[in-house]
Scaffold this motif. Structure first.
Motif, mmCIF file in Angstrom:
data_model
loop_
_atom_site.group_PDB
_atom_site.id
_atom_site.type_symbol
_atom_site.label_atom_id
_atom_site.label_comp_id
_atom_site.label_asym_id
_atom_site.label_seq_id
_atom_site.Cartn_x
_atom_site.Cartn_y
_atom_site.Cartn_z
ATOM 1 N N GLU A 143 0.825 -1.206 0.000
ATOM 2 C CA GLU A 143 0.000 0.000 0.000
ATOM 3 C C GLU A 143 0.861 1.259 0.000
ATOM 4 O O GLU A 143 0.528 2.255 -0.647
ATOM 5 N N THR A 144 1.967 1.214 0.733
ATOM 6 C CA THR A 144 2.814 2.396 0.878
ATOM 7 C C THR A 144 3.783 2.555 -0.278
ATOM 8 O O THR A 144 3.994 3.663 -0.780
ATOM 9 N N ARG A 145 4.369 1.460 -0.729
ATOM 10 C CA ARG A 145 5.437 1.563 -1.722
ATOM 11 C C ARG A 145 4.930 1.644 -3.167
ATOM 12 O O ARG A 145 5.558 2.291 -3.997
ATOM 13 N N ILE A 146 3.840 0.989 -3.468
ATOM 14 C CA ILE A 146 3.315 1.023 -4.837
ATOM 15 C C ILE A 146 2.357 2.206 -4.979
ATOM 16 O O ILE A 146 1.399 2.328 -4.218
ATOM 17 N N PRO A 147 2.608 3.118 -5.938
ATOM 18 C CA PRO A 147 1.720 4.271 -6.118
ATOM 19 C C PRO A 147 0.259 3.841 -6.302
ATOM 20 O O PRO A 147 -0.024 2.799 -6.895
ATOM 21 N N TYR A 165 8.389 -8.622 -1.574
ATOM 22 C CA TYR A 165 9.769 -8.646 -2.055
ATOM 23 C C TYR A 165 9.887 -7.921 -3.394
ATOM 24 O O TYR A 165 10.844 -7.172 -3.633
ATOM 25 N N LEU A 166 8.921 -8.133 -4.305
ATOM 26 C CA LEU A 166 8.966 -7.472 -5.610
ATOM 27 C C LEU A 166 8.896 -5.958 -5.482
ATOM 28 O O LEU A 166 9.321 -5.232 -6.388
ATOM 29 N N ALA A 167 8.370 -5.457 -4.367
ATOM 30 C CA ALA A 167 8.294 -4.021 -4.136
ATOM 31 C C ALA A 167 9.527 -3.481 -3.420
ATOM 32 O O ALA A 167 9.632 -2.266 -3.201
ATOM 33 N N SER A 168 10.464 -4.344 -3.054
ATOM 34 C CA SER A 168 11.681 -3.905 -2.366
ATOM 35 C C SER A 168 12.616 -3.202 -3.331
ATOM 36 O O SER A 168 12.550 -3.401 -4.550
ATOM 37 N N ASP A 169 13.500 -2.361 -2.810
ATOM 38 C CA ASP A 169 14.472 -1.669 -3.660
ATOM 39 C C ASP A 169 15.313 -2.661 -4.449
ATOM 40 O O ASP A 169 15.616 -2.441 -5.626
ATOM 41 N N SER A 173 14.800 -2.885 -13.635
ATOM 42 C CA SER A 173 15.426 -1.952 -14.566
ATOM 43 C C SER A 173 16.729 -2.511 -15.125
ATOM 44 O O SER A 173 16.949 -2.519 -16.335
ATOM 45 N N ALA A 174 17.599 -3.037 -14.257
ATOM 46 C CA ALA A 174 18.897 -3.539 -14.701
ATOM 47 C C ALA A 174 18.777 -4.799 -15.542
ATOM 48 O O ALA A 174 19.514 -4.992 -16.505
ATOM 49 N N GLY A 175 17.837 -5.674 -15.189
ATOM 50 C CA GLY A 175 17.723 -6.950 -15.870
ATOM 51 C C GLY A 175 16.838 -6.940 -17.089
ATOM 52 O O GLY A 175 17.048 -7.715 -18.029
ATOM 53 N N ASN A 176 15.818 -6.045 -17.100
ATOM 54 C CA ASN A 176 14.860 -6.097 -18.204
ATOM 55 C C ASN A 176 14.528 -4.721 -18.774
ATOM 56 O O ASN A 176 13.543 -4.579 -19.485
ATOM 57 N N ASP A 177 15.326 -3.721 -18.432
ATOM 58 C CA ASP A 177 15.206 -2.389 -19.034
ATOM 59 C C ASP A 177 13.831 -1.759 -18.813
ATOM 60 O O ASP A 177 13.323 -1.019 -19.659
ATOM 61 N N GLU A 178 13.220 -2.048 -17.666
ATOM 62 C CA GLU A 178 11.919 -1.481 -17.331
ATOM 63 C C GLU A 178 12.079 -0.320 -16.347
ATOM 64 O O GLU A 178 13.144 -0.114 -15.765
ATOM 65 N N TYR A 179 10.995 0.422 -16.156
ATOM 66 C CA TYR A 179 10.963 1.463 -15.133
ATOM 67 C C TYR A 179 10.400 0.869 -13.845
ATOM 68 O O TYR A 179 9.366 0.195 -13.875
ATOM 69 N N PRO A 180 11.057 1.093 -12.718
ATOM 70 C CA PRO A 180 10.510 0.597 -11.452
ATOM 71 C C PRO A 180 9.168 1.253 -11.148
ATOM 72 O O PRO A 180 8.901 2.385 -11.570
ATOM 73 N N ALA A 181 8.327 0.547 -10.417
ATOM 74 C CA ALA A 181 7.058 1.122 -9.977
ATOM 75 C C ALA A 181 7.253 2.020 -8.758
ATOM 76 O O ALA A 181 6.500 2.972 -8.552
ATOM 77 N N VAL A 182 8.263 1.711 -7.946
ATOM 78 C CA VAL A 182 8.513 2.454 -6.714
ATOM 79 C C VAL A 182 9.340 3.694 -7.018
ATOM 80 O O VAL A 182 10.394 3.611 -7.663
ATOM 81 N N ALA A 183 8.879 4.834 -6.560
ATOM 82 C CA ALA A 183 9.571 6.099 -6.810
ATOM 83 C C ALA A 183 10.934 6.116 -6.128
ATOM 84 O O ALA A 183 11.109 5.577 -5.039
#
Length: 341
Positions: free
Chosen positions: A106-110, A279-283, A290-300
């Motif tokens: 709830e806190t980490r995912i926008p 865990y998927l929401a952890s830093d 981002s490093a492994g699949n060139d995506e943008y993280p969901a967590v700011a």
């Protein structure tokens, strides 16, 4: 306490909790339509941290959802991971996900990247942006609306209407501009096609290289991947000739596609499933998206890989993606009306 500080503290607490003895045994049954070899690191790190064995079944998202429906209360699935908001919403409507209570998520995912009922959460994003041939296009479209301008007649390549990326893009236009405006836009967009819709996002970029089209739309991670490693048909010389625009920076912002997951409705290992999502929401995991699949993280605030950072800063569309997903049937009606194959 600031929201940022609170999120950091909750993230640190989450990793501590995940690694605790409460989750130091057992298994997790993962149904995933993410087909990326680089996700192996996510799974192995979680297992190393917790001792939880991950059993995977991989396949097409629609097939996995149908399988979970057919299995019913006897389904072994604990987690469904898939790509695109429309599929996450489809899983919710099919009744194969359940609501969960997690302060970490709830806190980490926008808020805009999570289901209103906490049945699914987004963990990584891709911006759907405009690419163009710099040699042939001196005045590229600066917004999605501009793509329907008659000035670009016969210049644009895109995927078919059956692709979820096409569906959610039009669904977002419906959400931002209304059905009537979206229909008019789609008519103009189809009139500007350089060829019949075909292929994947990498094929849209290759179309620029081959000269079949001068303008195309693709998710950022396909281009960023080509910056990071060899991709057939997209060598360094080809990439140098391709420019890009993050659309609608003075309007709604760039459309985002989401990859996410939720806990299965009949999860036999529910606590482990929630721990995995946290865990998927952890830093640590967010950086690897981002490093492994060139995506943008969901967590700011999570750092970007060099290939992703090379694309530059932009403003994303902040529209609620759960609302966008609800517009997919309307988008399909528009496709039929304007002849978008």
């Amino acid at each position: 306490m600031t929201q940022t500080t609170k999120a950091l503290l909750i993230g640190a607490t989450a990793l501590t909790a995940i690694a605790s003895s409460a989750y130091a045994e057992g298994e997790l049954n993962l149904y995933s339509s993410r087909h990326y070899d680089t996700d192996e690191r996510l799974y192995s790190d979680f297992t190393d941290m917790t001792g939880i064995t991950i059993n995977r079944i991989e396949g097409n998202a629609d097939e996995l959802i149908a399988r979970m429906e057919a299995e019913g209360a006897n389904s072994p699935a604990d987690i469904l991971l898939t790509v695109d908001t429309s599929r996450l919403e489809r899983a919710k409507e099919a009744g194969v996900l359940q609501s969960i209570d997690s302060a970490v998520l709830e806190t980490r995912i926008p808020e805009a990247l999570q289901d209103d009922d906490n049945q699914w959460f987004g963990f990584s994003q891709r911006a759907r942006i405009i690419f163009y041939d710099k040699a042939d296009v001196t005045d590229p479209p600066m917004s999605y609306v501009d793509l329907a301008d008659p000035a670009y007649e016969g210049m644009v390549c895109h995927r078919s209407s059956t692709n979820v990326y096409s569906q959610t893009l039009v669904s977002a236009i419906i959400e931002n501009y209304g059905t009537e405006a979206a229909t008019s836009w789609a008519e103009g967009f189809v009139n500007n096609f350089a060829r019949d819709p075909q292929g994947g996002d990498t094929d849209q970029l290759r179309g620029l290289v081959s000269g079949e089209c001068d303008i195309s739309i693709s998710n950022t991670y396909y281009f960023a991947r080509a910056l990071r490693k060899d991709v057939d048909g997209l060598n360094a010389e080809a990439l140098d000739n391709i420019g890009w625009v993050f659309p609608a920076q003075n309007a709604e912002g760039a459309h985002m596609n989401l990859s996410g997951g939720g806990v299965a409705a009949n999860a036999p290992n529910r606590d482990n499933a929630i721990a995995f999502l946290e865990y998927l929401a952890s830093d640590q995991a967010q950086e690897y998206f981002s490093a492994g699949n060139d995506e943008y993280p969901a967590v700011a605030g999570v750092g970007l890989s060099p290939s992703v950072a090379a694309l530059g800063l932009f403003r994303p569309d902040a529209v609620d993606l759960s609302e966008v997903a609800k517009n997919v049937p309307e988008a399909q009606a528009i496709f039929n009306q304007v002849g978008w194959e």
